[in-house]
Scaffold this motif. Structure first.
Motif, PDB file in Angstrom:
ATOM      1  N   ASP A 148      -6.933   5.483  -0.255  1.00 29.28           N
ATOM      2  CA  ASP A 148      -6.151   4.248   0.064  1.00 29.28           C
ATOM      3  C   ASP A 148      -7.287   2.929   0.280  1.00 29.28           C
ATOM      4  O   ASP A 148      -7.665   3.580   1.700  1.00 29.28           O
ATOM      5  N   GLY A 191       0.752  -1.118  -0.102  1.00 32.45           N
ATOM      6  CA  GLY A 191      -0.578   0.276  -0.097  1.00 32.45           C
ATOM      7  C   GLY A 191       0.294   1.249   0.152  1.00 32.45           C
ATOM      8  O   GLY A 191       0.537   2.374  -0.581  1.00 32.45           O
ATOM      9  N   SER A 192       2.277   1.162   0.724  1.00 29.88           N
ATOM     10  CA  SER A 192       2.782   2.325   0.564  1.00 29.88           C
ATOM     11  C   SER A 192       3.045   3.030  -0.443  1.00 29.88           C
ATOM     12  O   SER A 192       2.971   3.821  -1.316  1.00 29.88           O
ATOM     13  N   ASP A 207      -4.406  -3.825  -0.933  1.00 32.18           N
ATOM     14  CA  ASP A 207      -3.415  -4.505  -0.789  1.00 32.18           C
ATOM     15  C   ASP A 207      -4.057  -6.118  -0.723  1.00 32.18           C
ATOM     16  O   ASP A 207      -4.873  -6.340   0.639  1.00 32.18           O
TER      17      ASP A 207
HETATM   18  C1  LIG Z   1      -4.821   1.974   5.067  1.00 35.14           C
HETATM   19  C2  LIG Z   1      -3.461   2.012   4.885  1.00 35.14           C
HETATM   20  N1  LIG Z   1      -2.906   2.466   4.198  1.00 35.14           N
HETATM   21  C3  LIG Z   1      -1.595   2.022   3.641  1.00 35.14           C
HETATM   22  C4  LIG Z   1      -0.926   0.936   4.353  1.00 35.14           C
HETATM   23  C5  LIG Z   1       0.166   0.794   4.238  1.00 35.14           C
HETATM   24  O1  LIG Z   1       0.580  -0.718   3.227  1.00 35.14           O
HETATM   25  P1  LIG Z   1       1.494  -1.655   3.036  1.00 35.14           P
HETATM   26  O2  LIG Z   1       1.844  -1.912   4.302  1.00 35.14           O
HETATM   27  O3  LIG Z   1       1.251  -3.114   2.314  1.00 35.14           O
HETATM   28  O4  LIG Z   1       2.798  -0.489   2.968  1.00 35.14           O
HETATM   29  C6  LIG Z   1      -1.437   0.013   5.550  1.00 35.14           C
HETATM   30  C7  LIG Z   1      -1.162  -0.896   6.436  1.00 35.14           C
HETATM   31  O5  LIG Z   1      -1.832  -1.053   6.718  1.00 35.14           O
HETATM   32  C8  LIG Z   1      -3.060   0.796   5.996  1.00 35.14           C
HETATM   33  O6  LIG Z   1      -3.972  -0.070   6.482  1.00 35.14           O
END
Ligand SMILES: Cc1ncc(COP(=O)(O)O)c(C=O)c1O
Length: 459
Positions: free
Chosen positions: A258, A141-142, A285
């Motif tokens: 997101d 997600g990041s 994700d």
């Molecule tokens: C709402 C949200 N956005 C982004 C992320 C980041 O995802 P990642 O850990 O796969 O980079 C998370 C991780 O928990 C999340 O809950």
């Protein structure tokens, strides 16, 4: 034999042994403590070592048990953070993906894998009600949020050629930490990220968003994007996507959603995600709520030409875009990375192995588990729910005992694993259900463990 060669017989014995290790690990997963009994000194002693001069051969497999015993397992009673459960068919597919060793950067480089990734992207988009979106898989997600904001800026205030100019991005106070990180990395500056207040349900207040944009415009600033969250990391709140989309459209801003944690739940409860299809880009994700082993993030976007503007460094994206055929397709023109691994194979295999119905049912069961815990919390006189349960995250606390001390004790006992959140300034115990192995008995263990820990602390 070449230096790095391996005899056929030896390879097949090694492969058998590796599969045995995986099988044994999976079958014993529910017996493992939810947190390994180890410490930094021990892991340094065990794993901080020099590279051997002469190969150890099959003996290296002996390390697996030592490693597994010092790894945090995602068994049925792991409820911390947002950690998917690593579905085994996907895991086995990872071995096959690495066996093929494809560089999924373009059709020419990986014909089948590239087409498969585009296909599974289509499945994911369609399954969350966004048929027609395209995109790519990424580390998580990041990474998806970073790429989304890079696209937003290139669409609204192009920076790739001339460099960045000042602009403003909006997200709720509950936005994930990857949003300020992306804003910082892109040179937008964290000071130019406006945290919009949330209401009692931890959803972005649309009026405050509208006012913030008006104020910034009045001050001569350039708003470019709104980030709405579909499943906030702390409570699972879903921002009012349709209202936010209306604001973004009226103001000419990019809307990124997101959905890294919550977006895939649209497969089971689409009515809670109304407006999602109005987004310009969406993070999902699959290594969270589609039970895939890490890593398997995904960025969906509405307009491929913007992805080309943001990520194609050849500058001739128009030519490629206009004349696109399957053979001309290149992920390197639409995403951050050049060399890319074959992430799509695990989705291709596991999503077809089990079928769509099974995945929808697993997500629906996670949602029920969250309600089951919420009911148990509300029924207990010593416990208090701290946030509405929208998806599968449940935040609660013990009314009379130190909740931090409870959490430490619960984790140390190793029967269930919870994490924590700060809710309206209070320390909350937090359980999140994104695990296909969890049963209702596992859910019931949470209240038992918390109240037992509180009793021990009190006595
Ligand atoms: C709402 C949200 N956005 C982004 C992320 C980041 O995802 P990642 O850990 O796969 O980079 C998370 C991780 O928990 C999340 O809950």
């Amino acid at each position: 034999m070449q230096e790095l060669g391996i005899l056929d017989r030896e390879l097949s014995e090694l492969a058998e042994a590796v599969l045995d290790l995986a099988r044994d690990y999976w079958s014993g997963l529910d017996q493992r403590p939810t947190y390994p009994d180890t410490n930094g000194e021990e892991t340094e002693r065990l794993f901080s070592r020099a590279w051997v001069e002469d190969g150890r051969g099959r003996e290296i497999l002996d390390d697996f048990k030592t490693i597994a015993d010092r790894s945090r397992p995602t068994g049925p009673r792991f409820f911390g953070y947002v950690v998917g459960s690593g579905e085994p068919v996907s895991t086995l597919s990872e071995l096959l993906a690495a066996t093929l060793n494809q560089n999924v950067t373009s059709w020419r480089s990986a014909p089948a894998a590239t087409t498969i990734e585009r296909t599974v992207i289509g499945w994911l988009a369609e399954s969350v009600g966004c048929a027609g979106f395209s995109g790519s898989l990424c580390g998580g997600g990041s990474a998806a949020n970073l790429m989304a904001l890079a696209m937003a800026r290139e669409a609204k205030l192009p920076a790739n050629e001339a460099g960045a100019r000042p602009c403003v991005v909006y997200a709720s106070e509950q936005a994930h930490m990857s949003i300020p990180k992306a804003v910082a990395l892109l040179g937008i500056g964290r000071r130019n990220l406006r945290y919009v207040p949330v209401d009692d349900g931890f959803q972005m207040q649309t009026d405050a968003l509208r006012n913030g944009i008006a104020q910034d415009k009045q001050n001569g600033l350039t708003p470019i994007a709104v980030v709405a969250t579909a499943g906030t990391v702390a409570t699972g709140a879903i921002d009012p996507l349709r209202e936010i989309a209306d604001v973004a459209r009226a103001e000419g801003l990019w809307l990124h959603v997101d959905g890294a944690y919550g977006g895939l739940a649209a497969m089971a409860v689409p009515e809670r995600f109304q407006g999602l299809a109005m987004a310009d880009s969406i993070s999902l994700d699959a290594h969270k709520w589609l039970y895939q082993p890490i890593d398997c993030g995904c960025l969906l976007h509405r307009d491929t030409s913007v992805a080309h503007e943001a990520f194609s460094s050849s500058g001739d994206y128009v030519r490629i875009f206009n004349q696109e055929t399957a053979e001309r397709f290149a992920f390197f023109d639409e995403s951050m990375e050049l060399s890319r691994r074959f992430r799509a194979l695990k989705l291709w295999m596991s999503l077809q192995y089990h079928g769509r119905r099974a995945y929808r049912a697993a997500i629906a069961r996670d949602l029920r588990h969250a309600l089951l815990l919420a009911e148990a919390v509300m029924a207990h006189p010593d416990l208090e729910l701290l946030a509405p349960v929208t998806l599968s995250a449940v935040c609660f606390r013990h009314r009379t005992t130190d909740n931090e001390a409870i959490l430490r004790r619960v984790i140390a006992r190793g029967r269930v694993y919870l994490s924590n959140a700060t809710i309206n300034g209070q320390f909350a115990l937090r359980a999140c259900f994104v695990n296909h192995r969890t049963t209702s008995d596992d859910v019931c263990a949470i209240v038992d463990e918390v109240t037992t820990a509180a009793d021990r602390l009190d006595s």
